[in-house]
Design a protein around this motif. Structure first.
Motif, PDB file in Angstrom:
ATOM      1  N   ASN A   9      -2.523  -1.245   6.114  1.00  0.00           N
ATOM      2  CA  ASN A   9      -2.502  -0.549   4.759  1.00  0.00           C
ATOM      3  C   ASN A   9      -2.613  -1.738   4.002  1.00  0.00           C
ATOM      4  O   ASN A   9      -3.033  -1.898   2.971  1.00  0.00           O
ATOM      5  CB  ASN A   9      -1.238   0.017   4.565  1.00  0.00           C
ATOM      6  CG  ASN A   9      -0.013  -0.817   4.978  1.00  0.00           C
ATOM      7  OD1 ASN A   9      -0.085  -1.695   5.719  1.00  0.00           O
ATOM      8  ND2 ASN A   9       1.149  -0.366   4.390  1.00  0.00           N
ATOM      9  N   HIS A  69      -9.851   8.424   8.397  1.00  0.00           N
ATOM     10  CA  HIS A  69      -9.023   7.754   7.996  1.00  0.00           C
ATOM     11  C   HIS A  69      -8.798   7.422   6.649  1.00  0.00           C
ATOM     12  O   HIS A  69      -7.833   7.323   5.724  1.00  0.00           O
ATOM     13  CB  HIS A  69      -8.715   6.466   8.907  1.00  0.00           C
ATOM     14  CG  HIS A  69      -8.154   6.675  10.467  1.00  0.00           C
ATOM     15  ND1 HIS A  69      -7.150   7.311  10.650  1.00  0.00           N
ATOM     16  CD2 HIS A  69      -8.692   6.420  11.384  1.00  0.00           C
ATOM     17  CE1 HIS A  69      -7.072   7.308  12.044  1.00  0.00           C
ATOM     18  NE2 HIS A  69      -7.946   6.901  12.439  1.00  0.00           N
ATOM     19  N   ARG A  70      -9.683   6.722   5.879  1.00  0.00           N
ATOM     20  CA  ARG A  70     -10.221   6.165   4.616  1.00  0.00           C
ATOM     21  C   ARG A  70      -9.980   7.431   3.733  1.00  0.00           C
ATOM     22  O   ARG A  70      -9.382   7.297   2.529  1.00  0.00           O
ATOM     23  CB  ARG A  70     -11.278   5.404   4.370  1.00  0.00           C
ATOM     24  CG  ARG A  70     -11.284   4.184   5.230  1.00  0.00           C
ATOM     25  CD  ARG A  70     -12.623   3.742   5.197  1.00  0.00           C
ATOM     26  NE  ARG A  70     -13.169   3.300   3.845  1.00  0.00           N
ATOM     27  CZ  ARG A  70     -12.975   2.063   3.203  1.00  0.00           C
ATOM     28  NH1 ARG A  70     -12.303   1.009   3.922  1.00  0.00           N
ATOM     29  NH2 ARG A  70     -13.493   1.706   2.055  1.00  0.00           N
ATOM     30  N   GLU A  71     -10.596   8.463   4.113  1.00  0.00           N
ATOM     31  CA  GLU A  71     -10.453   9.764   3.227  1.00  0.00           C
ATOM     32  C   GLU A  71      -9.112  10.759   3.361  1.00  0.00           C
ATOM     33  O   GLU A  71      -9.060  11.605   2.626  1.00  0.00           O
ATOM     34  CB  GLU A  71     -11.670  10.534   3.521  1.00  0.00           C
ATOM     35  CG  GLU A  71     -12.997  10.069   2.905  1.00  0.00           C
ATOM     36  CD  GLU A  71     -13.309   9.438   1.834  1.00  0.00           C
ATOM     37  OE1 GLU A  71     -12.828  10.330   0.774  1.00  0.00           O
ATOM     38  OE2 GLU A  71     -13.428   8.487   1.331  1.00  0.00           O
ATOM     39  N   GLY A  72      -8.194  10.188   4.233  1.00  0.00           N
ATOM     40  CA  GLY A  72      -6.926  10.870   4.556  1.00  0.00           C
ATOM     41  C   GLY A  72      -7.197  12.380   5.273  1.00  0.00           C
ATOM     42  O   GLY A  72      -6.408  13.278   5.004  1.00  0.00           O
ATOM     43  N   THR A 126      -1.483   7.814  10.194  1.00  0.00           N
ATOM     44  CA  THR A 126      -2.482   6.874   9.402  1.00  0.00           C
ATOM     45  C   THR A 126      -2.291   7.383   8.142  1.00  0.00           C
ATOM     46  O   THR A 126      -2.630   6.771   6.958  1.00  0.00           O
ATOM     47  CB  THR A 126      -3.749   6.647   9.888  1.00  0.00           C
ATOM     48  OG1 THR A 126      -4.459   8.017   9.999  1.00  0.00           O
ATOM     49  CG2 THR A 126      -3.795   5.971  11.063  1.00  0.00           C
ATOM     50  N   LYS A 127      -2.398   8.770   7.732  1.00  0.00           N
ATOM     51  CA  LYS A 127      -2.270   9.429   6.498  1.00  0.00           C
ATOM     52  C   LYS A 127      -0.963   9.220   5.823  1.00  0.00           C
ATOM     53  O   LYS A 127      -0.682   8.819   4.604  1.00  0.00           O
ATOM     54  CB  LYS A 127      -2.649  10.766   6.775  1.00  0.00           C
ATOM     55  CG  LYS A 127      -2.454  11.716   5.475  1.00  0.00           C
ATOM     56  CD  LYS A 127      -3.130  12.998   5.306  1.00  0.00           C
ATOM     57  CE  LYS A 127      -3.292  13.649   4.180  1.00  0.00           C
ATOM     58  NZ  LYS A 127      -3.747  14.976   4.211  1.00  0.00           N
ATOM     59  N   LYS A 175      -5.605   2.544   5.717  1.00  0.00           N
ATOM     60  CA  LYS A 175      -7.126   2.908   5.320  1.00  0.00           C
ATOM     61  C   LYS A 175      -7.994   1.699   5.451  1.00  0.00           C
ATOM     62  O   LYS A 175      -9.334   1.502   5.413  1.00  0.00           O
ATOM     63  CB  LYS A 175      -7.386   3.117   3.839  1.00  0.00           C
ATOM     64  CG  LYS A 175      -6.689   4.475   3.605  1.00  0.00           C
ATOM     65  CD  LYS A 175      -6.628   5.011   2.129  1.00  0.00           C
ATOM     66  CE  LYS A 175      -6.058   6.330   2.018  1.00  0.00           C
ATOM     67  NZ  LYS A 175      -6.245   6.838   0.860  1.00  0.00           N
ATOM     68  N   ARG A 176      -7.416   0.620   6.050  1.00  0.00           N
ATOM     69  CA  ARG A 176      -8.105  -0.831   6.056  1.00  0.00           C
ATOM     70  C   ARG A 176      -8.317  -0.928   7.629  1.00  0.00           C
ATOM     71  O   ARG A 176      -7.606  -1.113   8.367  1.00  0.00           O
ATOM     72  CB  ARG A 176      -7.564  -2.173   5.574  1.00  0.00           C
ATOM     73  CG  ARG A 176      -8.121  -3.196   5.582  1.00  0.00           C
ATOM     74  CD  ARG A 176      -7.151  -4.282   5.191  1.00  0.00           C
ATOM     75  NE  ARG A 176      -6.721  -4.187   3.840  1.00  0.00           N
ATOM     76  CZ  ARG A 176      -6.735  -5.403   3.015  1.00  0.00           C
ATOM     77  NH1 ARG A 176      -7.138  -6.539   3.193  1.00  0.00           N
ATOM     78  NH2 ARG A 176      -6.324  -5.082   1.645  1.00  0.00           N
ATOM     79  N   ASP A 225     -11.572  -5.671   5.215  1.00  0.00           N
ATOM     80  CA  ASP A 225     -11.710  -4.679   5.694  1.00  0.00           C
ATOM     81  C   ASP A 225     -13.413  -4.582   6.354  1.00  0.00           C
ATOM     82  O   ASP A 225     -14.254  -4.907   5.655  1.00  0.00           O
ATOM     83  CB  ASP A 225     -11.761  -3.677   4.440  1.00  0.00           C
ATOM     84  CG  ASP A 225     -11.932  -2.095   4.753  1.00  0.00           C
ATOM     85  OD1 ASP A 225     -12.351  -1.851   5.945  1.00  0.00           O
ATOM     86  OD2 ASP A 225     -11.553  -1.248   3.972  1.00  0.00           O
ATOM     87  N   TYR A 269     -14.967  -1.990   7.482  1.00  0.00           N
ATOM     88  CA  TYR A 269     -15.699  -0.524   7.260  1.00  0.00           C
ATOM     89  C   TYR A 269     -16.961  -0.768   6.895  1.00  0.00           C
ATOM     90  O   TYR A 269     -17.953  -0.183   7.248  1.00  0.00           O
ATOM     91  CB  TYR A 269     -14.722   0.257   6.342  1.00  0.00           C
ATOM     92  CG  TYR A 269     -15.334   1.484   5.986  1.00  0.00           C
ATOM     93  CD1 TYR A 269     -15.430   2.809   7.082  1.00  0.00           C
ATOM     94  CD2 TYR A 269     -16.041   1.870   4.927  1.00  0.00           C
ATOM     95  CE1 TYR A 269     -16.005   3.962   7.055  1.00  0.00           C
ATOM     96  CE2 TYR A 269     -16.811   3.181   4.793  1.00  0.00           C
ATOM     97  CZ  TYR A 269     -16.482   4.149   5.820  1.00  0.00           C
ATOM     98  OH  TYR A 269     -17.142   5.456   5.654  1.00  0.00           O
TER      99      TYR A 269
END
Length: 95
Positions: A11, A32-35, A41-42, A47-48, A89, A91
């Motif tokens: 995070n 993960h990033r979008e939940g 993780t949510k 998200k990183r 990050d 991503y």
């Protein structure tokens, strides 16, 4: 059998860590990033994407994930710092 990826999400720099394994890193990191990935993780807003490791065989990746999950936190942090000392990050680099 196709390969796989080990990845670590967080995070924030030096924050909560999650170790995962997947065949499709871009899709899984996006989830993960979008939940969209329910669970740990949510719940903690991880998200990183701060660490990735490619393996040619998924069974090797799964075993490596199991091993990393049993590592002490300090060892995981040292692993991240070796490849990503700024905790950037990653991503945008995987797309």
């Amino acid at each position: 059998m196709p390969g796989g990826w080990i990845y670590i999400m967080t995070n924030k720099p030096n924050g909560i860590l999650y170790v995962g394994v997947t065949r499709d890193l871009a899709r899984r990191a996006w989830e993960h990033r979008e939940g969209l990935a329910d669970g740990f993780t949510k719940r903690y807003g991880l998200k990183r994407l701060v660490y990735v490791e490619k393996h040619d065989e998924i069974v090797v990746a799964i075993q490596r994930e199991k091993n990393l999950k049993h590592w002490r936190r300090a060892w995981k942090v040292a692993l991240i710092l070796t490849e990503n000392p700024e905790w950037a990050d990653l991503y945008d680099l995987i797309g």
